[in-house]
Design a protein around this motif. Structure first.
Motif: not given
Length: 193
Positions: A77, A81, A85, A126, A130-131, A133-134, A187, A190-191
């Motif tokens: 994870k 991340i 980022h 996942y 994350q992408r 959320e970014r 973060l 997110v899941q």
């Protein structure tokens, strides 16, 4: 002096590292290093009061990781991340499976199977979460246009980003940008969609 390494879940930013370092120092430990997901301590005796450390970490939203499987999942994870980022800083065509395998030091197929069985989600899904959320974060900052955000996150086009964004959030990026209130998650959450 003994050196002890502990693994910690939910450490995803520099502020997290600062909080963990301060809390461990308040417990009387000499903190040698704090990285995402881990801390290295120096202590005069060969043990650390893990229950006390666990309690302090939990009060601050972290979790002490005990078993190797959980530690490995957390490393994956954190690697994802970090990849998301730093996407704008690196070659956008980086091979995700090679990157993760290098970061955790194990065969990607093994890691992928373990991650899926443990988390109930694939590494690819996942990574997408994350992408997105970014992307939300960058949309809220309102410093980059959608084309720049797509490029920074390694998408092949604005259409590809928009398509994935809509699948995950139910909104187009421009609609999200208009309503941007309370649509972001931390973060570590997110899941949980």
């Amino acid at each position: 002096m003994a050196t002890i390494k502990i693994n910690i879940k939910n450490m995803v930013c520099d502020r997290c590292k600062r909080v963990v370092a301060e809390e461990l120092e308040n417990l009387g430990y000499t903190v040698l290093q704090v990285g995402l997901g881990e801390a290295e301590l120096s202590t005069t005796n060969a043990t650390v009061d893990l229950e006390r450390v666990r309690e302090v970490l939990e009060v601050n939203g972290f979790e002490l990781l005990d078993d190797r499987k959980t530690q490995l999942i957390e490393k994956v994870k954190l690697a994802i991340i970090e990849l998301v980022h730093r996407a704008g800083e690196q070659d956008s065509h980086i091979n995700t499976s090679s990157y993760i395998a290098d970061k955790v030091g194990l065969d990607y197929n093994y890691v992928s199977t373990l991650f899926s069985s443990s988390e109930g989600i694939t590494i690819e899904k996942y990574l997408i979460l994350q992408r997105i959320e970014r992307a939300k974060e960058l949309l809220v900052y309102d410093e980059l246009n959608l084309k720049e955000i797509a490029f920074q996150l390694g998408y092949s086009s604005v259409a590809h980003l928009s398509s994935q964004f809509k699948k995950v959030t139910g909104l187009t990026p421009s609609h999200f940008k208009q309503i941007k209130d309370d649509r972001r998650k931390t973060l570590d959450k997110v899941q949980d969609q």
